[in-house]
Design an enzyme around this catalytic site. Structure first.
Site, PDB file in Angstrom:
ATOM      1  N   ARG A 167       0.861  -1.186   0.000  1.00 40.03           N
ATOM      2  CA  ARG A 167       0.000   0.000   0.000  1.00 40.03           C
ATOM      3  C   ARG A 167       0.892   1.228   0.000  1.00 40.03           C
ATOM      4  NH1 ARG A 167      -5.045  -2.076   1.464  1.00 40.03           N
ATOM      5  NH2 ARG A 167      -5.006  -3.764   3.001  1.00 40.03           N
ATOM      6  N   ARG A 178      -6.203  -5.454  -0.517  1.00 36.87           N
ATOM      7  CA  ARG A 178      -7.636  -5.209  -0.461  1.00 36.87           C
ATOM      8  C   ARG A 178      -7.965  -3.741  -0.252  1.00 36.87           C
ATOM      9  NH1 ARG A 178     -11.398  -8.887  -0.180  1.00 36.87           N
ATOM     10  NH2 ARG A 178      -9.972 -10.457   0.640  1.00 36.87           N
ATOM     11  N   HIS A 183       3.133  -9.515   0.835  1.00 37.15           N
ATOM     12  CA  HIS A 183       2.858  -8.607   1.954  1.00 37.15           C
ATOM     13  C   HIS A 183       4.141  -8.135   2.638  1.00 37.15           C
ATOM     14  CE1 HIS A 183       1.049  -7.631   6.041  1.00 37.15           C
ATOM     15  NE2 HIS A 183       0.258  -6.984   5.228  1.00 37.15           N
ATOM     16  N   ARG A 234      -2.756  -6.821  19.297  1.00 35.70           N
ATOM     17  CA  ARG A 234      -3.625  -5.647  19.230  1.00 35.70           C
ATOM     18  C   ARG A 234      -5.061  -6.007  18.913  1.00 35.70           C
ATOM     19  NH1 ARG A 234      -3.061  -2.890  13.882  1.00 35.70           N
ATOM     20  NH2 ARG A 234      -4.860  -4.196  13.439  1.00 35.70           N
TER      21      ARG A 234
END
Length: 698
Positions: A371, A401, A431, A566
């Site tokens: 991204r 996505r 990724h 998290r």
């Protein structure tokens, strides 16, 4: 996790506009959950799968439970806004009003603005024998209307889409000045606002002149986001991944609806119109009082009211990068660890690629992009490098996505400039966050590498906590070279010297490391070794069944395990006979905890002598099996000490930390009464690390 985000909005000790921001974040998270997870469950329900040991609940039962929990959390959200945040905003001069709350002169000014600006843009779409039911786009706000020509005629359905080309919270126009008087300039930090959907609802007579309006309903729909494709799926048959992704984007736009949220009290006629046309059942419709789209609050959060926000944070430049040397000289002096956003993304990662693009001694640059921002400085630098004759390769993950469209545009820009672009390893999402630079140094060619836990995205780098490791250690960089050959070429290398690479070696190596800690724990219990087993890991989510079972085995063997997770966690700590030696802590607050750290004691009493890794991967099945991920070892003792310091602060946090119990519920810690005001117990993780960064102690 989203319940813990919502708590940040409910917490009245936080600045007011920060609370409003977290209401919006909660809604954005929930939107994505419904599109991805509820959409997935509805697809599963259509196939009526039998329960398995790993999925023991019938899908319909699970869907009902999910819907009930969503309803409960949205009720908390609405109550928080209506009874707390909205009145508090009004008290400081920011009035978020309904149309009915406006004075008569204010309504007149708003109606005049509507007629001039909005009315020409709106397109009422009727549904009758001559007009098909319109396509309703994902997450759009809509107004459904039943109209009739007379008291005895059958009502007809019409739909108006609330336009997004205008501000959604409309500032009420100022009263015109008296004749001869100067116009008053409104205070941009205060004002009276009304939502555009409310304005449209109260001006429907202009849209349906001569018709009688029988009913008005405000609604919003969710469409299914495609589930990830596993190896062997459709991606494996694609001749051109770029074309495949572009086709998938078009299909997603028209994907099946999974949920409708609608204002309270809709008639049976309206509900049947929507559910029949959208292919939904009554259980997929949720009546919601108040607002349907709380992400519109971002417009209010952006008001210039520093008194209602947290003090802005300006990242510090790491001391080693503030000396004026070129970044490659700094890295040659020893591995460099940078902690974002406490330390500057711009002056580390961006600088690394910018200097590489400009440096005449740099021969090649390679980078992965999962991204990035629309105006990414990385893309500009790679283009500049390619145009100057450098060898430049970039792996762009087209299937990230909700970022697919932006990444398609990135690919087109890079290819036009002559960059060698790869779309990823067929069947796997890429990724990992990696970049490498080959440079001609005075003593010969040298490879420099950046390996990180976060995206090459300047905006999210200000919001997410991530680590960056810069190194020219051949023990790491040789593996990075092989990793890029795997990503861009035909390599099927499975063994790496230092890196843990998914899907080939990361999961086996993690399981081996846990097994080693199990043997140490058993040996220590038998008096055979001086130090038992120890595991500390930090990640966004823990879900992989094999890893979870191995951690349970480690707990039963006596391994001391602390997990900072998290988001969601499929492991339950503290269960007698199963997980007494496991603690799970979730830290949620100002920044989004995004970094992944793995530590294994390896039989050493001093944690700095154990094994340390930074990773792009969570311990989830998809990360370990269906994605290309990388975990890099951290060899530098100063860097390890920095990682240890962060984990110690998180362990001490009694302000933003939650403990997961054996019942699956989270409990928020509270500061002990005798804690020092400047301690992590009182300040929490984020403020403690900001103070540390200001003092130069990262």
């Amino acid at each position: 996790f989203n319940r813990r985000v919502l708590h940040l909005a409910v917490d009245e000790s936080r600045p007011l506009l920060e609370r409003a921001k977290f209401l919006a974040i909660f809604s954005g998270n929930l939107d994505e959950f419904i599109m991805k997870r509820v959409g997935f469950l509805k697809r599963r329900a259509a196939t009526s799968p039998a329960p398995t040991p790993f999925e023991p609940w019938p899908v319909h039962e699970l869907l009902a439970s999910v819907r009930g929990l969503i309803r409960h959390l949205q009720h908390i959200q609405t109550n928080c806004f209506e009874s707390s945040i909205r009145p508090a905003l009004a008290a400081v001069g920011i009035h978020l009003l309904s149309y009915d709350e406006l004075s008569v002169p204010e309504r007149a000014r708003v109606d005049t603005w509507f007629a001039r600006e909005v009315f020409p843009v709106l397109t009422p779409l009727a549904v009758d024998r001559g007009h098909r039911f319109p396509f309703i786009s994902n997450l759009s706000e809509n107004i459904g209307v039943l109209v009739t020509e007379s008291d005895h005629a059958e009502p007809l359905f019409a739909r108006i889409k609330v336009p997004t080309v205008f501000a959604q919270w409309v500032r009420i126009p100022a009263e015109p000045p008296a004749l001869g008087q100067p116009a008053s300039i409104p205070d941009p930090s205060r004002g009276r606002f009304v939502h555009i959907a409310d304005i449209i609802r109260n001006n429907l007579d202009d849209l349906f002149p001569g018709m009688k309006i029988v009913e008005v309903a405000h609604f919003r729909i969710y469409r299914n986001a495609e589930v990830e494709t596993a190896p062997g799926g459709a991606d494996d048959d694609a001749d051109n991944l770029l074309e495949l992704v572009e086709a998938q984007l078009k299909r997603r736009r028209f994907a099946s609806a999974v949920r409708v949220e609608i204002s309270p009290g809709p008639s049976r006629r309206v509900l049947e119109q929507l559910t029949e046309e959208l292919g939904l059942g009554a259980e997929d419709v949720e009546e919601r009082p108040g607002f349907l789209e709380y992400t519109d609050l971002y417009e209010i959060v952006d008001l210039d009211r520093p008194d209602l926000k947290a003090e802005p944070w300006k990242s510090v430049v790491p001391a080693r990068l503030a000396q004026g040397e070129d970044i490659f000289s700094v890295i040659r002096q020893g591995d460099l660890l940078v902690h974002h956003p406490y330390e500057s993304f711009e002056h580390s990662i961006q600088r690394f690629i910018i200097e590489a693009a400009r440096d005449p001694n740099v021969l090649a640059i390679k980078q992965t992009i999962y991204r990035t921002s629309k105006d990414s400085p990385f893309i500009n630098s790679l283009v500049r490098a390619a145009e100057s004759g450098k060898q430049v390769a970039c792996l762009v993950e087209l299937r990230a996505r909700f970022d697919e469209q932006n990444n398609v545009r990135v690919v087109q820009m890079l290819e036009k400039a002559g960059v060698h672009v790869a779309y990823g390893v067929v069947g796997f999402k890429t990724h990992c966050k990696a970049a490498m630079v080959v440079r001609k140094d005075p003593d010969g060619l040298r490879t420099y590498a950046h390996l990180g836990t976060g995206n090459y995205h300047p905006r999210t780098a200000q919001l997410y906590t991530d680590f960056s490791l810069f190194t020219c250690d051949p023990a790491v960089t040789d593996d990075v070279v092989d990793l890029f050959n795997f990503l861009t070429g035909r390599s099927r290398k499975e063994q790496y010297r230092s890196l843990l690479v998914a899907p080939v070696s990361m999961k086996p190596r993690v399981l081996e490391a846990i097994d080693r800690e199990i043997e140490l724990a058993r040996g220590h219990a038998a008096g055979l070794v001086p130090v038992g087993g120890r595991i500390v890991a930090k990640m966004n989510a823990l879900e992989d069944h094999t890893v979870t079972q191995k951690l349970y085995e480690a707990s039963r063997a006596g391994v001391n395990i602390t997990l900072y997770v998290r988001g969601f966690c499929s492991l339950r700590p503290g269960v007698p006979g199963l997980s007494e030696n496991i603690r799970v802590i979730s830290v949620v607050g100002r920044f989004l905890e995004h970094s992944r750290i793995f530590h294994f004691g390896a039989g050493h009493r001093d944690p700095l002598d154990g094994d340390w890794y930074l990773s792009s991967a969570d311990w989830m099945y998809r990360n370990l099996n269906n994605r290309v991920e990388a975990a890099t070892p951290v060899f530098s003792r100063p860097a390890r000490a920095s990682l240890m310091r962060v984990l110690d602060i998180m362990a001490a946090d009694h302000r933003r930390a939650w403990d997961l119990g054996p019942d699956g519920l989270y409990t928020l810690r509270t500061p002990p009464p005798d804690a020092a005001p400047d301690s992590p117990e009182v300040l929490g993780t984020f403020d403690s690390l900001m103070s540390l960064a200001r003092a130069g102690g990262m």
